[in-house]
Design an enzyme around this catalytic site. Structure first.
Site, short mmCIF file in Angstrom:
data_model
loop_
_atom_site.label_atom_id
_atom_site.label_comp_id
_atom_site.label_asym_id
_atom_site.label_seq_id
_atom_site.Cartn_x
_atom_site.Cartn_y
_atom_site.Cartn_z
CE1 TYR B 121 -4.14 1.83 0.40
CE2 TYR B 121 -2.60 3.44 1.28
CZ TYR B 121 -3.83 3.13 0.75
OH TYR B 121 -4.75 4.13 0.57
CD GLN B 183 -11.56 2.56 -1.23
OE1 GLN B 183 -11.76 2.47 -0.02
NE2 GLN B 183 -11.45 3.74 -1.83
CG ASN B 206 -6.31 6.84 5.52
OD1 ASN B 206 -6.59 5.65 5.67
ND2 ASN B 206 -6.91 7.59 4.62
CB SER B 229 8.69 9.57 12.73
OG SER B 229 9.96 9.09 12.43
CD GLN B 251 12.57 11.05 12.20
OE1 GLN B 251 11.50 10.46 12.24
NE2 GLN B 251 13.29 11.12 11.09
CG HIS B 254 8.60 12.53 9.22
ND1 HIS B 254 8.35 12.29 7.90
CD2 HIS B 254 9.85 12.05 9.45
CE1 HIS B 254 9.40 11.69 7.36
NE2 HIS B 254 10.33 11.54 8.27
CD GLU B 319 10.48 5.22 13.46
OE1 GLU B 319 10.24 6.35 13.95
OE2 GLU B 319 10.05 4.87 12.36
CG HIS B 320 14.84 6.76 13.27
ND1 HIS B 320 13.55 7.22 13.25
CD2 HIS B 320 15.07 6.22 12.05
CE1 HIS B 320 13.01 6.95 12.06
NE2 HIS B 320 13.91 6.35 11.32
CG ASP B 353 14.94 8.76 7.05
OD1 ASP B 353 14.76 7.77 7.78
OD2 ASP B 353 14.76 9.93 7.42
CD GLU B 407 0.74 -34.00 25.99
OE1 GLU B 407 0.25 -33.96 24.85
OE2 GLU B 407 1.58 -33.17 26.40
CG HIS B 412 -1.72 -38.03 19.32
ND1 HIS B 412 -3.04 -37.70 19.31
CD2 HIS B 412 -1.07 -36.94 18.83
CE1 HIS B 412 -3.20 -36.45 18.83
NE2 HIS B 412 -2.00 -35.98 18.53
#
Lengths: 421, 421
Positions: B121, B183, B206, B229, B251, B254, B319-320, B353, B407, B412
């Site tokens: 995506y 969709q 989103n 971020s 950062q 963003h 994250e970074h 990046d 068991e 088995h």
């Protein structure tokens, strides 16, 4: 079992239980209660749902030692040997951190680190399986996880299955708590006064446990939500009907929704297996469960060719696949989707359920298309390592700044350019 | 930015957007509609949500070639070079299937197989980033995935960002469709007349896209749901305030919820960075966004010792992470939790990046405790291989049957015993 001609596009997907609105609401309330009230909520909910008045949550050394003494030496030795095999198979999966260098002095790589802590859920009652303890704990142990916490609901009369406690001790669990259900998941995800939070929760449970795991996912990691068990046998005329039938039934006895499928190039085998299933069913202690599963989800398909049979298996993406043909290795090479592949007559599925070493926690319901057996990677994570050299920086800084500006991110470009002064 | 003394237990977790009941209901309806009506639903929903009357879903060769011609040679060359670096880093992660044998002739192993198909995506509008296309597609390509489908919403005037199309072409996407939102996720998960279903869906989007991915998870695999971020800089007095400030702002531009943190052993650096951030902020085109982020989620901590600073970073699990100290490699060795670690002055975060090779899709919001950067393992899965020899079977069959009976699983045990006759 009826015998069908194999057609293209068979699928045996069953709907996944996703819980009712009521169940989801109940789980959310339990999670909130444990988050707010901590240990007190665990005691109260254990009394309400398990009917047990706990005086403490943690299982003591003494209780564990008693469990070990309660098991026969023979059973303890078998559990230990199984644990050794499982440990050894999973240790072979271990990877090292790595770094690659180039002539400019730049170093790039992956740092591989075990998770700090893992929680293992173990169901209570008749589904208390020591093999499940070994299979969930030992990959974490092999990965290097230091803190492994087991939670399991107490039985009505208090206490926990001795075989489960023994398996936990042998596998190297570091803490055991006598608490189950969504409340145990909440304690593992958020922590209480007694139970420190963990980074990942694994292990099977009922619908409340599954819903709770889904709900806490993101705050902690979880394993996949397993569906009912499946076996597919891919066989030619070299297979022995009695053995194939017994293998199909070994899955069917798990659950009325278990799925047992034979795909074969031999009509004679198909007929022999159908007859044997009927015969052996009548002799099983769990006949009722197995019969329901076979009637609803048992199928026998006859394929025109081995190629056709293989492509049907790839479409199914079964949890367990047995290949009992003249040359099983060559057939295996063409299998793209299956959780565990058992080759040849002596690799009956229970060999893998208990003993051989590979994991019995496997992707179900067609998810073997994209999921793997539980393994060491599930208990480690990677961090990227980037050490750019001055030389590489100077050679590439203009390009990097230009790329940032192409995306309209000016501050990114300036972070590069400020270093060029 | 205010300067705080580092105390134990800092956390910068932000709440994760989980959508409203209304949004969830809308997403469920869209998924159902696409499942029932296929292509027709995609056309209708694209008209409703994107205001575009599509005449076909698939982007043609001609449109892709036009996009390539629309970009400057310089930009194309930079995208190609970045793609080469990313491909090379991810190919180093490739693992082989393996088998181990023992003296009895038993073979155990893991068969590693790429997924058949992956959907990527790509958001539309101002968030249409060619670097994101490279970072999501190239690991799948390196893993050996044959079919890589990209979906992205058309712009109001129809069409797709030329830079995104060019990146898709360079990265080796095999099909591109002009459809976005929930969709598009539905089409990838369930298939329509034109778009065949895939096995895994990756890429940012989103809240509707995120909710749709959560909803289809299980039918297909998904990647993690990324939060805003984050960057943490761990620095001593060798760092240059101007550079550290620029990295924090890269950062912050963003997203107003982006998080920028400096942890340093030097009060002088702390003061210098605070002043520089203020100065540079005023010069940024995206000042408004960056200022909001810095005000709400920007923090500067002064630590008494490097050890204290390291343990604060492990608590954050950023994250970074940039390490700008005298001996960054030694500091890195003590970092347990971080998505990507940038070492030394020249490893400014935008280097990673866009260009160096490691992935920029990284775990956010503390999930680096248990999650990894997007990598080749995300596009492959493992199947266990078990070929038990007759000798191993005979030596162990009694133990396996005894474990099964422990068991309570008689079928088995019988699947094993039927082979001993």
């Amino acid at each position: 079992m009826e015998i069908e001609q194999l057609m293209e596009g068979i699928s045996l997907k069953r709907s996944v239980e996703s819980g009712t609105e009521e169940q989801r609401a109940a789980v959310k309330e339990i999670l909130l209660k444990v988050r707010n009230e901590g240990d007190a909520a665990l005691y109260e909910l254990t009394k309400r749902f398990d009917g047990v008045d706990l005086h403490s949550l943690r299982i003591t050394e003494k209780e564990i030692n008693e469990a070990l003494q309660g098991l026969s030496d023979e059973h303890l030795a078998i559990i230990r040997e199984a644990a050794k095999n499982i440990k050894s198979f999973h240790e072979k999966q271990l990877r090292n951190s790595w770094i690659s260098t180039d002539e400019s002095g730049t170093m790039l790589g992956q740092k591989i680190t075990p998770l700090d802590s893992v929680g293992v859920y173990v169901p209570g009652g008749t589904a208390a399986y020591p093999s499940s303890v070994l299979m969930n704990v030992l990959p974490a142990k092999a990965a290097g996880v230091k803190r492994i916490v087991m939670v399991t609901p107490p039985a009505k009369e208090g206490g926990i299955s001795p075989a489960v406690l023994a398996a936990a001790n042998i596998a190297g669990v570091t803490e055991i708590y006598s608490v189950g259900g969504a409340q145990a998941v909440a304690a593992l995800a958020y922590g209480t006064e007694t139970i420190e939070r963990v980074d990942k929760i694994v292990g099977p449970g009922n619908i409340y446990v599954a819903l709770a795991k889904r709900e806490v996912f993101g705050d902690v990691d979880i394993d996949m939500i397993a569906g009912p068990s499946e076996i597919a046998v891919l066989a030619d005329d070299t297979a022995i009907p009695e053995e194939v039938a017994a293998d199909l039934l070994s899955q069917a006895e798990h659950d009325t929704r278990a799925c047992s499928v034979l795909v074969t190039t031999s009509r004679e085998l198909a007929e022999g297996v159908a007859a044997e299933v009927e015969k052996q069913l009548g002799e099983l202690p769990r006949e009722e469960i197995a019969r329901a599963a076979i009637e609803k989800f048992g199928r026998i398909f006859v394929a025109d060719s081995l190629e056709g049979a293989i492509s049907a298996i790839n479409e199914l993406a079964p949890e367990h696949l047995e290949i009992i043909t003249r040359d099983p290795m060559n057939v295996m090479a063409k299998i793209r989707h299956a959780g565990a592949i058992f080759l040849g007559r002596y690799s009956s599925e229970p060999v893998g359920d208990y003993f051989a070493g590979p994991n019995h926690v496997l992707p179900t319901n067609g998810t073997a298309r994209f999921s793997s057996p539980l393994n060491v990677d599930d208990f480690q994570k990677k961090s990227s390592i980037i050490m750019y050299s001055e030389e590489a920086f100077k050679a590439n800084s203009e390009k990097i700044a230009a790329f940032a500006r192409l995306e309209g991110l000016e501050a990114h470009a300036r972070a590069i350019e400020v270093r060029r002064k």
